[in-house]
Each structure stands twice: as C-alpha cells, then as structure tokens.
Design a protein around this motif. Structure first.
Motif, PDB file in Angstrom:
ATOM      1  N   ALA A 180       0.831  -1.206   0.000  1.00  0.00           N
ATOM      2  CA  ALA A 180       0.000   0.000   0.000  1.00  0.00           C
ATOM      3  C   ALA A 180       0.865   1.255   0.000  1.00  0.00           C
ATOM      4  O   ALA A 180       0.544   2.250  -0.666  1.00  0.00           O
ATOM      5  CB  ALA A 180      -0.920  -0.003   1.213  1.00  0.00           C
ATOM      6  N   ARG A 181       1.977   1.228   0.745  1.00  0.00           N
ATOM      7  CA  ARG A 181       2.854   2.398   0.784  1.00  0.00           C
ATOM      8  C   ARG A 181       3.539   2.615  -0.567  1.00  0.00           C
ATOM      9  O   ARG A 181       3.775   3.761  -0.983  1.00  0.00           O
ATOM     10  CB  ARG A 181       3.893   2.230   1.888  1.00  0.00           C
ATOM     11  N   ARG A 182       3.890   1.507  -1.256  1.00  0.00           N
ATOM     12  CA  ARG A 182       4.568   1.639  -2.543  1.00  0.00           C
ATOM     13  C   ARG A 182       3.683   2.301  -3.586  1.00  0.00           C
ATOM     14  O   ARG A 182       4.154   3.073  -4.414  1.00  0.00           O
ATOM     15  CB  ARG A 182       5.029   0.261  -3.031  1.00  0.00           C
ATOM     16  N   VAL A 183       2.403   2.000  -3.529  1.00  0.00           N
ATOM     17  CA  VAL A 183       1.497   2.534  -4.553  1.00  0.00           C
ATOM     18  C   VAL A 183       0.781   3.792  -4.079  1.00  0.00           C
ATOM     19  O   VAL A 183      -0.099   4.292  -4.764  1.00  0.00           O
ATOM     20  CB  VAL A 183       0.449   1.471  -4.960  1.00  0.00           C
ATOM     21  N   GLU A 184       1.142   4.328  -2.919  1.00  0.00           N
ATOM     22  CA  GLU A 184       0.485   5.523  -2.409  1.00  0.00           C
ATOM     23  C   GLU A 184       0.767   6.697  -3.342  1.00  0.00           C
ATOM     24  O   GLU A 184       1.912   7.011  -3.640  1.00  0.00           O
ATOM     25  CB  GLU A 184       0.986   5.844  -1.004  1.00  0.00           C
ATOM     26  N   PRO A 185      -0.267   7.370  -3.800  1.00  0.00           N
ATOM     27  CA  PRO A 185      -0.067   8.460  -4.768  1.00  0.00           C
ATOM     28  C   PRO A 185       0.368   9.744  -4.082  1.00  0.00           C
ATOM     29  O   PRO A 185       0.332   9.875  -2.859  1.00  0.00           O
ATOM     30  CB  PRO A 185      -1.465   8.615  -5.377  1.00  0.00           C
ATOM     31  N   SER A 186       0.768  10.711  -4.894  1.00  0.00           N
ATOM     32  CA  SER A 186       1.047  12.041  -4.358  1.00  0.00           C
ATOM     33  C   SER A 186      -0.277  12.748  -4.108  1.00  0.00           C
ATOM     34  O   SER A 186      -1.329  12.354  -4.620  1.00  0.00           O
ATOM     35  CB  SER A 186       1.892  12.835  -5.344  1.00  0.00           C
ATOM     36  N   LEU A 187      -0.225  13.807  -3.297  1.00  0.00           N
ATOM     37  CA  LEU A 187      -1.452  14.535  -2.972  1.00  0.00           C
ATOM     38  C   LEU A 187      -2.081  15.143  -4.224  1.00  0.00           C
ATOM     39  O   LEU A 187      -3.295  15.092  -4.414  1.00  0.00           O
ATOM     40  CB  LEU A 187      -1.141  15.628  -1.951  1.00  0.00           C
ATOM     41  N   THR A 188      -1.251  15.677  -5.109  1.00  0.00           N
ATOM     42  CA  THR A 188      -1.779  16.315  -6.319  1.00  0.00           C
ATOM     43  C   THR A 188      -2.497  15.315  -7.210  1.00  0.00           C
ATOM     44  O   THR A 188      -3.612  15.568  -7.691  1.00  0.00           O
ATOM     45  CB  THR A 188      -0.639  16.989  -7.098  1.00  0.00           C
ATOM     46  N   SER A 189      -1.863  14.156  -7.446  1.00  0.00           N
ATOM     47  CA  SER A 189      -2.498  13.153  -8.312  1.00  0.00           C
ATOM     48  C   SER A 189      -3.758  12.584  -7.668  1.00  0.00           C
ATOM     49  O   SER A 189      -4.751  12.321  -8.363  1.00  0.00           O
ATOM     50  CB  SER A 189      -1.501  12.032  -8.624  1.00  0.00           C
ATOM     51  N   TRP A 190      -3.730  12.414  -6.346  1.00  0.00           N
ATOM     52  CA  TRP A 190      -4.927  11.876  -5.688  1.00  0.00           C
ATOM     53  C   TRP A 190      -6.072  12.875  -5.762  1.00  0.00           C
ATOM     54  O   TRP A 190      -7.219  12.512  -6.012  1.00  0.00           O
ATOM     55  CB  TRP A 190      -4.614  11.535  -4.235  1.00  0.00           C
ATOM     56  N   LEU A 191      -5.788  14.158  -5.545  1.00  0.00           N
ATOM     57  CA  LEU A 191      -6.829  15.181  -5.649  1.00  0.00           C
ATOM     58  C   LEU A 191      -7.373  15.262  -7.064  1.00  0.00           C
ATOM     59  O   LEU A 191      -8.581  15.446  -7.275  1.00  0.00           O
ATOM     60  CB  LEU A 191      -6.259  16.537  -5.231  1.00  0.00           C
ATOM     61  N   ARG A 192      -6.509  15.128  -8.044  1.00  0.00           N
ATOM     62  CA  ARG A 192      -6.956  15.192  -9.439  1.00  0.00           C
ATOM     63  C   ARG A 192      -7.953  14.079  -9.740  1.00  0.00           C
ATOM     64  O   ARG A 192      -8.917  14.278 -10.499  1.00  0.00           O
ATOM     65  CB  ARG A 192      -5.746  15.098 -10.375  1.00  0.00           C
ATOM     66  N   ASN A 193      -7.761  12.916  -9.131  1.00  0.00           N
ATOM     67  CA  ASN A 193      -8.644  11.778  -9.404  1.00  0.00           C
ATOM     68  C   ASN A 193      -9.910  11.783  -8.556  1.00  0.00           C
ATOM     69  O   ASN A 193     -10.929  11.224  -8.964  1.00  0.00           O
ATOM     70  CB  ASN A 193      -7.884  10.462  -9.177  1.00  0.00           C
ATOM     71  N   HIS A 194      -9.861  12.399  -7.373  1.00  0.00           N
ATOM     72  CA  HIS A 194     -10.979  12.260  -6.434  1.00  0.00           C
ATOM     73  C   HIS A 194     -11.703  13.566  -6.130  1.00  0.00           C
ATOM     74  O   HIS A 194     -12.759  13.538  -5.493  1.00  0.00           O
ATOM     75  CB  HIS A 194     -10.476  11.661  -5.106  1.00  0.00           C
ATOM     76  N   GLU A 195     -11.166  14.698  -6.556  1.00  0.00           N
ATOM     77  CA  GLU A 195     -11.833  15.972  -6.273  1.00  0.00           C
ATOM     78  C   GLU A 195     -13.227  16.067  -6.895  1.00  0.00           C
ATOM     79  O   GLU A 195     -14.164  16.553  -6.237  1.00  0.00           O
ATOM     80  CB  GLU A 195     -10.949  17.127  -6.737  1.00  0.00           C
ATOM     81  N   PRO A 196     -13.440  15.607  -8.151  1.00  0.00           N
ATOM     82  CA  PRO A 196     -14.804  15.685  -8.706  1.00  0.00           C
ATOM     83  C   PRO A 196     -15.825  14.912  -7.871  1.00  0.00           C
ATOM     84  O   PRO A 196     -16.941  15.398  -7.639  1.00  0.00           O
ATOM     85  CB  PRO A 196     -14.646  15.088 -10.109  1.00  0.00           C
ATOM     86  N   LYS A 197     -15.449  13.730  -7.425  1.00  0.00           N
ATOM     87  CA  LYS A 197     -16.367  12.938  -6.607  1.00  0.00           C
ATOM     88  C   LYS A 197     -16.631  13.625  -5.277  1.00  0.00           C
ATOM     89  O   LYS A 197     -17.770  13.651  -4.794  1.00  0.00           O
ATOM     90  CB  LYS A 197     -15.790  11.535  -6.381  1.00  0.00           C
TER      91      LYS A 197
END
Length: 490
Positions: A182-199
């Motif tokens: 899980a730690r290896r695949v943990e995304p950066s904050l920017t990429s995670w926000l880009r994918n989940h901000e619309p939801k």
C-alpha cells in the motif's frame, strides 16, 4: 478443640492451594495472550481500514477497551470486572472464495459481543469464537509457568511479526506485505486530488441541504433547552447525525419536561446511554425514546454523583501538590461517571492511608490523569502525569517531585504547540479557501503542524470550498469531506 481448628485450617489451606493452582493453569501471560489473538488482530487492526474511517475508529476504540480488560485480568488478585460490550468490524483474512452472507457493503463483518470472563484464557477464547476465528491453537497453550504481570507503560496487545511459513500454512494474508504494498502505490497529494476531487465536490454539493438542516436543529435544541453543546462520539455522516437530532427533537415535542434536566449539559450521541466521567450526557445511538427518557429522569442523581466526583478531584489534587486531576475521553475510552467516581474514591483512600507529604501548591499548574491499567507512573510527552491508582504513595511522591521541572517544560511546550497549531489552521483555511480544516484524534499537534506548513508551502489546488480532515490515509467521506494523510507525498 485446638486440634480440630488446626485440621480445619490445614484443609482450608490445601483447598485454597488447589484452587490457586487451577486458576494459574487457566491464566495466560501478556505474551501468550498476544500470540493467541494474532488472527484476531490481523482481522480487525485499524491499519487495514484506511479507506473506511468510521470502521477504523470503531475498531481503535474497541481495541483500547479490550486491551484494558485483558490487562486488568492479568493483575494479581484481580476481582471480577464489569461486563464489557465490544463491537468490531472484521475483515476476511483468508484467500478463499466462500460466500459470507453477513458481509456489509464495505466488505467487513460487524461483530458485537460482551466480555464477562474472569480469566484471560476464557476471554481470549471468547473473542476468537465470537469473530469466527480458529481457536485450536489456544487449547495447546500452557499457562502458569510464569507469573501474571500487567503490561508496562506504553505496552499494548498488538500483533507481532510471524514467520512467513505461518501465512503459507494457515492461508492468512501477511499484513506487513499488504502495508508495504500500500505504501509503494500511495499516490502524491496532487495526483490523488486530481482523481478524487470531482467525486468529493459532487458529494459535498449533495450534502449541503443536510448540513444546513443539521446546523438548524443543533442551534434550535441548544437554545430551547440551554445546552452547552451537542457532540458525537463517532465520525458519523451528516445524514446519521440529522436523524439523531430529529429523534431528540421529536422526544422534546412528545415529552418536553424530560429534557428540562439537560439544562447546562453537553449532549453526546454515543454507543451507550449514561453520563461520562467528563459530566457529558451520553445518548445511545441505538437506544429508543423510552431509554433516553429513563436516563433523563435519572439526571438529578447523576448530577449529585458528579458533584461528589468534582469534590474528590479537588481533594486528590490537593494531596498531589495542587495538581489538576483531569479526565479526557480523547486520550482514553469513554468512562462512566460511576466508574470514575469509584476510581477516585479508591485512590483517595490510598493517598490518605499512605500519608503523602507534598506541599499543597508545590505542583500547582500541572495536570494528572488516573489510570487503573498501568503499573508505574509516567510523564506524558505533553506534560501531564499518568498515575496508576495502585501506585505506592511513597514512590509516587518521589516520582512527582523529581519529574515536576520536566513536566512544567513539557506543559509550556504543549501550550506553544497548540497556539501555533490554531494559528496555522486558520491561515490554511484562509489561504487555501477551505470550508474547514480539522484532524483526527490520532494525529498529534507536531504532525498537524508539519502537514499545515507543507500545505502552505505547496498550496495544492482542487481543495477549495471543501472540508478537509488530516488523517493517516486518503479517503473521500460520504458527505464529500476529504481525508488526507498528515505525511502526504508531494
């Protein structure tokens, strides 16, 4: 007659020896309890509930209470404890494809049970059985070879690393490998926000009417019955909180005289009804109006008990050199006012009989927490003393006097941290245009400060107008709140 008395005494001693031997044979040490509960810890450990904050919080609180129960059973001469009801969310730790009809939508099973055992072995077996986990390895444990000792300060019943062959043989998943993956695949904050901000934005927009209704109901009830505040023990969603307030509002319309006793109190929607050690009125989230009404009718009696508890706190504080005895539900599981009074009363008698010799103002300005599941006093990193109720008064006096200077330094440091944290929180809300910024209780002030500083430095976009909560994992709550880890990747 003297010979008969001697015979009776001899028989009684032999009988007590046999009983003691049997009890020791059925007891488990702390290490053996950890070994026996490994499958259980792997199934309920909060680290595996990162995407489900509510389930993780329930398991964290229940684990604290379970650990305290087991530690109390291991104390020499421990008496029977009050029954303790626990709830856990259990994840499937086997790689089989067997269908489980009681799985929730999140993929976990909700298990509730009550512990009332008087020895560790029976309690451990009951926990495993109720969670439908294997108990065969428990029957082979041999206890009694080592004395029963309570865990030391900072120790807890937590899973420890097993050999890899264990997972191959049992079919259980290796939690260490899962966490590393899980730690290896943990995304950066920017990429995670880009994918989940619309939801998150969509959920937040849909929750706005419910949020307005929640604020209206809370304000209306506080004004109508002169309540200090309305809070929630769990991180329930807005809809769930609205339902609880609507239920309380209906009760106020059907039986308004019952709520008169709430004047000046803080109401907390919790797991069980009662009054907490902090004096808050607890309304069980699963209780019906009849149970709430019965509790409200008993509030005058609870209030008298609270007054006696406050008096005992003052007396104990004076005996401890003028320290302020406090109780925080954030630092420990919720304790009832009756349990807290019993703890204070027993500790007060111990101090009086021990003739503690401390100047009434020598430790003024410092705070102390009493705990019954520790074996030696300690100084918390935030400056408050943690005092076991069974501490020898003479040793306690030496500890308090020798650690008082360091306690004052840590208390001053804590006050500085809190002031800096409050200022940075406000700055982040204004600079990043957030609706709100908060943190979970498991996030320390030092971690929160580090997180806020990085947010102000990098100013990530896509967070404007949202409620952000600093946690240990990424997740989007059902009402659109964003949970981000305090040590997010840039």
């Amino acid at each position: 007659m003297s010979v008969r008395c001697l015979l009776r005494h001899t028989i009684r001693l032999e009988r007590n020896h046999v009983v003691t031997h049997l009890v020791q044979r059925r007891s488990l040490s702390g290490a053996e309890a950890v070994n026996a509960l490994r499958p259980f810890y792997f199934a309920v450990h909060p680290d595996f509930f990162g995407q489900y904050p509510r389930e993780r919080e329930v398991n964290e609180n229940s684990l604290k209470r379970l650990n305290g129960f087991l530690a109390s059973l291991q104390k020499p001469g421990a008496r029977s404890l009050q029954p303790m009801k626990l709830t856990f969310y259990v994840r499937d730790t086997k790689d089989g494809s067997d269908a489980q009809p009681d799985l929730l939508a999140s993929g976990f099973r909700s298990v509730s049970f009550t512990l009332h055992q008087t020895d560790v072995l029976s309690a451990v077996t009951s926990v495993l059985s109720c969670c439908r986990l294997p108990v065969e390895h428990v029957t082979g444990l041999k206890a009694g070879a080592e004395p029963r000792t309570a865990p030391g300060p900072g120790q807890a019943f937590r899973p420890i690393k097993w050999d890899k062959s264990y997972y191959s043989f049992t079919g259980f998943r290796d939690p260490e490998e899962e966490l590393q993956q899980a730690r290896r695949v943990e995304p950066s904050l920017t990429s995670w926000l880009r994918n989940h901000e619309p939801k998150a934005t969509k959920k937040h927009t849909a929750s706005l009417p419910r949020r307005d209704e929640l604020n209206r109901l809370k304000k209306e009830l506080c004004l109508k019955f002169d309540l200090s505040d309305i809070r929630w023990q769990r991180s329930w969603g807005v809809s769930h909180r609205c339902c609880q307030l609507q239920s309380l509002s209906r009760l106020s319309q059907q039986n308004p005289e019952a709520l008169v006793h709430l004047q000046g109190h803080t109401v907390v929607f919790a797991d069980q009804s009662g009054m907490s050690a902090c004096g808050h009125v607890l309304l069980g989230s699963v209780d019906v109006h009849h149970q709430w009404t019965k509790l409200l009718e008993q509030l005058p009696g609870y209030r008298r008990l609270q007054q006696q508890t406050d008096w005992l706190k003052e007396r104990v504080g004076l005996l401890l050199g003028g320290t302020r005895v406090v109780h925080s539900d954030r630092l420990r599981p919720v304790q009832s006012i009756a349990e807290h009074y019993g703890t204070l009363s027993a500790f007060h008698k111990s101090l009086m009989s021990g003739r503690l010799r401390l100047h009434p103002r020598s430790l003024q300005g410092l705070t102390a927490l009493l705990e019954s599941d520790r074996c030696s006093p300690s100084l918390h990193e935030m400056g408050h003393f943690i005092i076991p109720t069974n501490t020898d008064p003479a040793k306690l006096q030496v500890f308090l006097q020798s650690h008082a200077p360091e306690a004052r330094q840590r208390t001053q440091y804590k006050d500085q941290l809190r002031a800096e944290e409050a200022a940075l929180l406000q700055q982040c809300v204004q600079t990043l245009s957030l609706r709100s910024l908060s943190k979970e209780s498991s996030v320390s002030s030092v971690q929160m400060l580090a997180c806020c500083r990085r947010l102000l430095e990098q100013r990530p976009a896509l967070m404007q107008g949202l409620h952000v909560r600093v946690s240990h994992f990424y997740s989007v709550m059902q009402d659109g709140d964003l949970c981000v880890p305090w040590d997010w990747k840039g």
